[in-house]
Design an enzyme around this catalytic site. Structure first.
Site, PDB file in Angstrom:
ATOM      1  CG  HIS A 167      13.537   9.798 -51.150  1.00  0.00           C
ATOM      2  ND1 HIS A 167      13.250  10.779 -50.234  1.00  0.00           N
ATOM      3  CD2 HIS A 167      14.478  10.325 -51.981  1.00  0.00           C
ATOM      4  CE1 HIS A 167      13.967  11.851 -50.495  1.00  0.00           C
ATOM      5  NE2 HIS A 167      14.723  11.608 -51.559  1.00  0.00           N
ATOM      6  CB  CYS A 168      10.279  10.376 -56.088  1.00  0.00           C
ATOM      7  SG  CYS A 168      10.419  10.718 -57.861  1.00  0.00           S
ATOM      8  N   PRO A 169      13.788  11.021 -56.057  1.00  0.00           N
ATOM      9  CG  PRO A 169      15.657  10.152 -57.151  1.00  0.00           C
ATOM     10  CD  PRO A 169      14.395   9.742 -56.450  1.00  0.00           C
TER      11      PRO A 169
END
Length: 388
Positions: A167-169
């Site tokens: 999960h890439c913010p």
């Protein structure tokens, strides 16, 4: 009174579980935490705007007019890949329906049998064979499904994602099977754009320093100093991230598998998804087919709204008796001097009305005696005189 159910058509994305945000009638799908994504947009757009304002006019005249043209093309490609990664479905798997979840639970209980008290039940896994190697499918207690190979549940988005990478913010979304290619192209193009801007910032300062000196060059282009600082600190992280994912692509491996050591642990299990060839692994990930979304988030479904009460046209009924309905208004039970003769009730009508009222008032233990009109007393007197 009767209840009427009103159904209306809604899009499926309005009822999808999980912690995602949808825009443009379900066409845009992102995570709820989008603050860092806005920071990414600000840094890219702000740095490029300073470059186009301070460096490009000078370099286009004194060096080459193709410099700003190539910068614009590279900037547009970076923004396209960023938005494609952020606004797309990463490969979210739909959750099991209640009937499917009940059936899976029955299968698991039948396979495990009765577990003695005090003992933990066996883990819910299934074994499948991929390239002559056993791969375990884990059960997701949230989605009520056995996750496909390489899938994992994202705790931030609360969804199972196929070929989950991480999960890439910075892009405001998960990176999975459907958007990993665009994420890699985004990091690669952003690295090139950062190197491009940083290089020509230095060239710009050097060329101006030759004419007016280093300090005067910095005073004439204050935005260049800010660009150099942003590019310097961004360069290492972005280029390092691109190099790491290039390594993963060459092995056909995900970030999640690399962190967990799925294929490099003590048991030395070979990666069943690798083709043992760097070119084939890169071709599969970067040039393979685009997988369709399995959510159908813009599909139409029926929704039942809360029931609304409406007055029925049928006569109301009680447990003991039913009051007959008439189309004409009834006359008053006790006539007066203003009541016309044709509207005065007869003996039979008065008896029926009094009987109905007596039956309806049994629950309150009050009885109403039958009423007679004054004409009834007159007729009784005449009959008695005739008899004598």
């Amino acid at each position: 009174m009767s209840a009427v159910m009103i159904t209306r058509k809604v899009r499926k994305w309005e009822k999808l579980p999980g912690k995602n945000t949808f825009c443009c009638d379900g066409r845009v799908m992102m995570a709820r935490q989008k603050g860092v994504f806005y920071l990414t947009l600000f840094l890219i757009v702000g740095t490029c705007a300073l470059f186009f304002a301070f460096e490009c006019p000078y370099l286009a005249v004194h060096l080459s007019p193709t410099i700003p043209v190539f910068a614009v093309v590279l900037f547009l490609f970076v923004m396209a890949m960023l938005l494609r990664t952020s606004f797309s479905d990463p490969g979210v798997l739909p959750r099991a329906l209640p009937e499917e979840a009940s059936f899976i639970e029955m299968e698991i209980e039948a396979a495990n049998g009765n577990v003695p008290a005090g003992q933990r039940p066996p883990p819910r896994i299934r074994n499948v064979q991929i390239n002559n190697q056993i791969v375990k499918l884990k059960y997701c207690y949230t989605c009520k499904i056995f996750r496909p190979p390489r899938a994992s549940h994202c705790s931030i988005c609360d969804n199972c994602v196929d070929r989950f990478d991480h999960h890439c913010p910075w892009v405001g979304n998960c990176v999975g099977k459907r958007n990993y290619r665009f994420f890699y192209l985004f990091t690669l193009s952003l690295s090139l754009l950062t190197i491009y801007i940083f290089t020509f910032d230095i060239v710009h300062v050097v060329m101006r320093s030759v004419d007016s000196g280093f300090l005067n060059a910095l005073k004439e282009t204050p935005g260049t100093v800010l660009e150099v600082l942003v590019c310097f600190f961004t360069l290492w992280s972005v280029v390092g991230l691109t190099g790491f994912h290039t390594y993963l692509i060459s092995l056909n491996q995900t970030t999640n598998e690399d962190i967990k050591g799925s294929w490099s642990g003590k048991n030395r299990v070979q990666n069943p998804y690798s083709h043992k060839n760097i070119m084939k692994n890169c071709s599969e990930i970067l040039c393979g087919p685009t997988y369709p979304s399995v959510l159908d988030r813009r599909g139409v479904m029926q929704q039942d709204d809360s029931p609304s009460l409406t007055t029925a046209a049928t006569p109301s009924s009680t447990s003991d008796s039913t009051v007959p309905q008439t189309t004409k208004p009834t006359a008053p039970l006790i006539p007066n001097e203003h009541t016309p003769d044709d509207a005065k009730p007869s003996i039979a009508t008065s008896t029926e009305i009094s009987t109905s009222l007596t039956e309806e008032s049994e629950s309150t233990a009050h009885k109403v005696p039958p009423l007679a009109s004054p004409e009834t007393d007159v007729e009784a007197s005449i009959a008695k005189a005739a008899a004598h």
